[in-house]
Design an enzyme around this catalytic site. Structure first.
Site, mmCIF file in Angstrom:
data_model
loop_
_atom_site.group_PDB
_atom_site.id
_atom_site.type_symbol
_atom_site.label_atom_id
_atom_site.label_comp_id
_atom_site.label_asym_id
_atom_site.label_seq_id
_atom_site.Cartn_x
_atom_site.Cartn_y
_atom_site.Cartn_z
ATOM 1 N N ASN A 175 0.803 -1.225 0.000
ATOM 2 C CA ASN A 175 0.000 0.000 0.000
ATOM 3 C C ASN A 175 0.838 1.277 0.000
ATOM 4 O O ASN A 175 0.428 2.294 -0.530
ATOM 5 C CB ASN A 175 -1.013 0.000 1.154
ATOM 6 C CG ASN A 175 -0.376 -0.178 2.507
ATOM 7 O OD1 ASN A 175 0.772 -0.616 2.628
ATOM 8 N ND2 ASN A 175 -1.110 0.149 3.549
ATOM 9 N N LYS A 201 12.328 -7.579 1.373
ATOM 10 C CA LYS A 201 11.407 -8.440 0.626
ATOM 11 C C LYS A 201 10.106 -7.656 0.437
ATOM 12 O O LYS A 201 9.275 -7.567 1.320
ATOM 13 C CB LYS A 201 11.145 -9.734 1.408
ATOM 14 C CG LYS A 201 10.827 -10.953 0.518
ATOM 15 C CD LYS A 201 9.541 -10.836 -0.248
ATOM 16 C CE LYS A 201 8.326 -10.970 0.644
ATOM 17 N NZ LYS A 201 7.044 -10.845 -0.131
ATOM 18 N N PRO A 202 9.929 -7.041 -0.755
ATOM 19 C CA PRO A 202 8.713 -6.262 -0.988
ATOM 20 C C PRO A 202 7.520 -7.158 -1.282
ATOM 21 O O PRO A 202 7.670 -8.352 -1.578
ATOM 22 C CB PRO A 202 9.080 -5.420 -2.214
ATOM 23 C CG PRO A 202 10.051 -6.286 -2.972
ATOM 24 C CD PRO A 202 10.840 -7.027 -1.913
ATOM 25 N N GLY A 249 2.332 -5.640 7.864
ATOM 26 C CA GLY A 249 1.336 -6.428 7.147
ATOM 27 C C GLY A 249 0.232 -6.888 8.078
ATOM 28 O O GLY A 249 -0.005 -6.297 9.136
ATOM 29 N N SER A 250 -0.415 -7.964 7.714
ATOM 30 C CA SER A 250 -1.561 -8.448 8.477
ATOM 31 C C SER A 250 -1.135 -9.048 9.814
ATOM 32 O O SER A 250 -0.006 -9.527 9.972
ATOM 33 C CB SER A 250 -2.320 -9.501 7.671
ATOM 34 O OG SER A 250 -1.589 -10.709 7.600
ATOM 35 N N GLU A 280 4.484 -4.172 12.614
ATOM 36 C CA GLU A 280 3.435 -3.163 12.459
ATOM 37 C C GLU A 280 2.298 -3.866 11.745
ATOM 38 O O GLU A 280 2.384 -4.154 10.543
ATOM 39 C CB GLU A 280 3.961 -1.965 11.675
ATOM 40 C CG GLU A 280 3.065 -0.743 11.772
ATOM 41 C CD GLU A 280 2.147 -0.611 10.582
ATOM 42 O OE1 GLU A 280 0.944 -0.924 10.749
ATOM 43 O OE2 GLU A 280 2.607 -0.214 9.520
ATOM 44 N N CYS A 312 -3.137 1.287 6.940
ATOM 45 C CA CYS A 312 -3.256 0.582 8.220
ATOM 46 C C CYS A 312 -3.845 1.449 9.323
ATOM 47 O O CYS A 312 -4.467 0.944 10.253
ATOM 48 C CB CYS A 312 -1.900 0.017 8.649
ATOM 49 S SG CYS A 312 -0.619 1.277 8.804
ATOM 50 N N GLU A 345 -11.028 -5.118 9.670
ATOM 51 C CA GLU A 345 -10.280 -4.016 9.066
ATOM 52 C C GLU A 345 -10.670 -4.005 7.591
ATOM 53 O O GLU A 345 -10.194 -4.820 6.808
ATOM 54 C CB GLU A 345 -8.779 -4.208 9.240
ATOM 55 C CG GLU A 345 -7.969 -3.037 8.709
ATOM 56 C CD GLU A 345 -6.470 -3.232 8.874
ATOM 57 O OE1 GLU A 345 -5.736 -2.214 8.889
ATOM 58 O OE2 GLU A 345 -6.016 -4.387 8.980
ATOM 59 N N GLU A 380 8.520 2.467 14.672
ATOM 60 C CA GLU A 380 9.264 2.884 13.487
ATOM 61 C C GLU A 380 9.253 4.401 13.415
ATOM 62 O O GLU A 380 8.356 5.059 13.928
ATOM 63 C CB GLU A 380 8.653 2.282 12.224
ATOM 64 C CG GLU A 380 8.791 0.770 12.161
ATOM 65 C CD GLU A 380 8.338 0.179 10.838
ATOM 66 O OE1 GLU A 380 8.886 -0.856 10.448
ATOM 67 O OE2 GLU A 380 7.414 0.754 10.206
#
Length: 418
Positions: free
Chosen positions: A85, A108-109, A165-166, A187, A221, A322, A399
């Site tokens: 995102n 790692k995208p 991510g999730s 996160e 998020c 979510e 972060e």
């Protein structure tokens, strides 16, 4: 080198924004904002590297015959796993502090947005950052679990994992990290409440809601997921919100008139539609839904119309999930005590938002909300200076800010006898 990389990012901002729009679909004006946001982390941590120092500790020895101090050292090679995102900013928010702390890292995208990560790496190498210090590992969705789980997470040489991510994926990664006792920061998912009290500036609250709900088509998020409006101002808020939403324009991200782009995949559209349908089926009211023009619909994009649901209760699917889409779900409340109980009645705790003019209430509510971040009378809370992260199932660690680099450092204690 980090400062040179920051300069390269700014110099190539138009190209980076175009890549992000091409991959993620967001409006180009939002992508340009993301480039600046991404660059800010590189600039900030280039300076923060100079401020990460140890401490000198007073000696506890009766005759002062010891000297005690601490030093900061790199944690070791890092695995950095980022979502689709914000493919630029989520990468630099991890790479910046990792490199500033002296670590090498492997990024790692997400399978949906590999080109943004590769473009960042190209600019990093051009700025003098060696290949050995910063690698990019791409993978399709079918192979990503094996590459991350069997290679990165099982390798003892990787000493730190940072993931956005999730919640489900984050829990799985923490379980894998435990087997080799890797440092982990996560996160994860959110279920952010927006609370609008009857003394709020309603126009300002509406603008804040639009900004935090429809940015990137709601695929954020910290996007607002549950809107609680005090009953005496509920109708006014809803009417003004609907009027404001009528100005939103759905379309291709490269169209300068577009304010809402597509969702990331057809599956994402199906998921949002399913949640909306299930919520209406149990009593919510479909108060407003934008129209998608025939031209936009025929373009084949993954578009979902901005939607307002009212008469929502806490047990309805839209409040329990979510949603990650452009849907505003609104519920009335009567008292401060009631809304705090309802806002905290979720396993997630990433962000929360409050609109009120009462300074005492600002303190009470911001301290009582079980979240890692609170926006008061604003919803644009993300920047490189503030610590970003959540509580409960929304993650661990922070972060950005001075706290962000600490996630990538070890503190070593030294005791010297004289």
């Amino acid at each position: 080198m980090l400062t040179r990389w920051y300069t390269r990012i700014i110099e190539n901002s138009d190209d980076l924004a175009a890549i992000a729009t091409l991959e993620a679909g967001k409006p180009l004006r939002e992508a340009k904002g993301e480039v600046l946001y991404a660059a800010s982390f590189i600039q900030f941590f280039a300076h923060e590297a100079l401020r990460s120092t140890g401490d000198t500790i007073p000696s506890p020895h009766p005759q002062n015959k010891t000297r005690l101090w601490t030093v900061k050292q790199p944690v070791g090679p890092c695995a950095l796993i980022t979502p689709w995102n914000f493919p630029l900013a989520m990468a630099t928010r991890k790479i910046g502090p990792a490199l500033a702390a002296g670590n090498s890292c492997i990024l790692k995208p997400a399978p949906e947005t590999p080109l943004s990560a590769l473009a960042l790496k190209l600019l990093a190498n051009d700025a003098g950052i060696p290949n050995e210090a910063f690698q990019v590992l791409t993978a399709d969705r079918e192979n990503a679990k094996d590459i991350v789980g069997k290679e990165l997470m099982a390798d003892m040489r990787i000493r730190k994992v940072s993931f956005t991510g999730s919640t489900g994926a984050g829990i799985a990664l923490m379980e894998q990290a435990a087997k080799t006792v890797k440092r982990a920061s996560m996160e994860l998912g959110g279920n952010a409440p927006l609370i609008v009290f009857n003394d709020a500036d309603i126009d300002k609250a509406v603008e804040g809601c639009v900004g935090a709900k429809f940015r990137n088509a709601g695929q954020v998020c910290i996007a607002i997921n549950r809107v609680f409006v005090q009953s005496s101002v509920h109708d006014t808020f809803v009417n003004k919100l609907v009027a404001r939403m009528k100005s939103l324009r759905i379309g291709n991200g490269f169209d300068s008139n577009t304010t809402i782009g597509p969702l990331i995949t057809p599956l994402a559209v199906e998921r949002v539609q399913s949640i909306v349908n299930a919520t209406i089926a149990v009593g919510a009211q479909l108060t407003f839904q934008s129209t998608i023009s025939d031209a936009v619909r025929e373009s084949g994009g993954n578009f979902f119309p901005p939607t307002v649901l009212t008469n929502v209760t806490d047990s309805m699917p839209v409040f329990q999930s979510e949603i990650f889409g452009p849907v505003v779900a609104i519920s009335k409340f009567e008292t401060e005590e009631e809304v705090l109980s309802r806002a905290n009645n979720t396993p997630y705790g990433l962000a929360g938002y409050v609109y009120t003019r009462d300074v005492s209430r600002v303190h009470r509510v911001s301290e009582a909300l079980e979240v890692g971040m609170v926006g008061v009378n604003e919803t644009a809370i993300s920047n490189e200076l503030g610590p970003f992260g959540g509580v409960k199932l929304s993650g661990v660690g922070r972060e950005g800010s001075k706290d962000g680099i600490e996630e990538f450092l070890e503190t070593k204690y030294v005791s010297l006898g004289l």
